[in-house]
Design an enzyme around this catalytic site. Structure first.
Site, PDB file in Angstrom:
ATOM      1  N   CYS A   1      -0.790   5.456   9.905  1.00 44.47           N
ATOM      2  CA  CYS A   1       0.297   4.611  10.397  1.00 44.47           C
ATOM      3  C   CYS A   1      -0.239   3.430  11.192  1.00 44.47           C
ATOM      4  O   CYS A   1      -1.074   3.595  12.068  1.00 44.47           O
ATOM      5  CB  CYS A   1       1.234   5.438  11.268  1.00 44.47           C
ATOM      6  SG  CYS A   1       2.179   6.639  10.347  1.00 44.47           S
TER       7      CYS A   1
ATOM      8  N   GLU B   1       0.823  -1.197   0.000  1.00 45.20           N
ATOM      9  CA  GLU B   1       0.000   0.000   0.000  1.00 45.20           C
ATOM     10  C   GLU B   1       0.859   1.249   0.000  1.00 45.20           C
ATOM     11  O   GLU B   1       1.973   1.264   0.516  1.00 45.20           O
ATOM     12  CB  GLU B   1      -0.922   0.014   1.216  1.00 45.20           C
ATOM     13  CG  GLU B   1      -1.953  -1.089   1.200  1.00 45.20           C
ATOM     14  CD  GLU B   1      -3.025  -0.895   2.252  1.00 45.20           C
ATOM     15  OE1 GLU B   1      -3.170   0.232   2.758  1.00 45.20           O
ATOM     16  OE2 GLU B   1      -3.723  -1.870   2.566  1.00 45.20           O
TER      17      GLU B   1
END
EC number: 2.1.1.192
Length: 369
Positions: free
Chosen positions: A346, A98
């Site tokens: 994150c 990703e």
């Protein structure tokens, strides 16, 4: 059986020159190929007009120009209210990675967070990617293809191009040092279309000391970010297992050398996790660790990950932590959590799309506030 074709961008310029010579072609053809790919963004050898048709055919028989494709069976990019965009790419071996596009609210800065590995060996306890384990390094081409693909998308959809690159996606970039360094050299090469300065490239590491030393030795003056998350040795070892091998004292010593080599601040990334690292005493320990280091603190609102038993710090705890840091002279910024709703922030890189792996609920310890 058809020959498996390889991404030509996985080769360094030197390796490609040697290969071109083995085909009986002059070595300068390698520079022409690189120029077509990185200056003009071509995706097919037939578009390389200064190569003979026979040579184009030879190359196309053995190589491809692009090694990643957006997943066909999922939404490859999802728009959030802040226009953060997640890209899910399939690699040639059916693995997935990703990338996250993060536009600026107020400037023309376009930041792309890219992956450097499939999975990660360092198993940070708060990170979904860490529970995948390490699968493999990305090639030079797979690293660069993330930027190339998003640049094309950005040009078509919004105009502009990527101005900043952060190695903060899946994986530990300094554990894939050679390929990441080669990619950085291409991204910063003024002859190519990226035209990104080293000051606009950030390499984030959990504190992999051998890699930091190699980064110092290269002379590449990119920005360095450290996933610190605690200045208490035992807590950091719980969060980041590699801290058992490389202590805070060892980390501070290498960062002091980095400061001496490059006159720019190091960023310490610090995810605030409730009852783990968000007390005022934690802030005091952080300020002591930072003493003598040219640095700034980037506080991150922890994004809860399914089946991982950590919680984000309440707003009151966060503000008290910030006040204590400022009282002790630290420069503190708070990263806006953009993309959590699309599993893009994150620690949220979607493990289920990589190889369908599920992990059971992780029990974590709690520390008093």
């Amino acid at each position: 059986m058809n020959e498996v074709k390889h991404d030509i961008k996985a080769l360094s310029l030197e390796a490609l020159m040697a290969l071109i010579n083995s085909y009986g072609q002059p070595a300068f053809r390698a520079k022409q190929i690189f120029h077509w790919i990185y200056a003009h963004g071509v995706t097919d050898f037939a578009q390389m007009k200064n190569l003979s048709a026979s040579f184009q055919t030879l190359l196309s028989q053995h190589f491809t120009v692009s090694s990643i494709q957006p997943h066909a069976d999922t939404v490859s990019h999802e728009i959030t209210p802040e226009q953060t965009v997640k890209f899910l790419f399939r690699l040639s071996d059916e693995q997935s990675i990703e990338s996250v596009f993060i536009p600026s609210d107020s400037t023309s800065r376009n930041t792309l967070c890219i992956s450097s590995q499939v999975g990660c060996a360092f198993a940070c306890k708060f990170c979904a990617t860490g529970y995948m384990g390490f699968i493999r390094n990305l090639t030079i081409g797979e690293i660069l293809d993330q930027v190339l693909w998003v640049n094309r998308w950005l040009g078509d959809q919004r105009g502009g191009k990527i101005t900043n690159v952060v190695f903060m996606g899946m994986g530990e970039p300094l554990a894939n040092f050679d390929n990441c360094l080669a990619a950085i050299r291409i991204l910063t090469n003024p002859d190519y279309a990226f035209q990104i300065s080293t000051r606009k490239i950030t390499v984030s590491t959990v504190g992999f000391i051998p890699g930091i030393q190699r980064l110092i030795d290269t002379g590449i003056n990119c920005k360095l970010a450290i996933s610190l998350h605690s200045a208490h040795q035992a807590i950091r070892e719980e969060l980041i297992p590699i801290a058992k091998e490389y202590s805070l004292a060892t980390l501070k010593a290498i960062l002091t050398r980095y400061n001496q080599a490059y006159k720019q601040p190091i960023t310490f990334e610090y995810s605030l996790i409730h009852k783990i690292n968000d007390s005022e005493q934690d802030a005091i320990l952080l300020s002591k660790f930072c003493k003598g280091i040219n640095c700034k603190i980037n506080l991150i609102d922890y994004n809860s990950v399914d089946n991982i038993d950590y919680l984000p710090s309440p707003e009151g705890h966060k503000q008290a932590f910030i006040r204590k840091c400022i009282e002790h002279g630290l420069t503190v910024t708070v990263r806006k959590s953009r993309g959590a709703d699309i599993q893009a922030a994150c620690g949220q890189l979607a493990i289920q799309h990589v190889h369908g792996k599920k992990f059971s609920k992780i029990q974590t310890s709690r520390h008093s506030t």
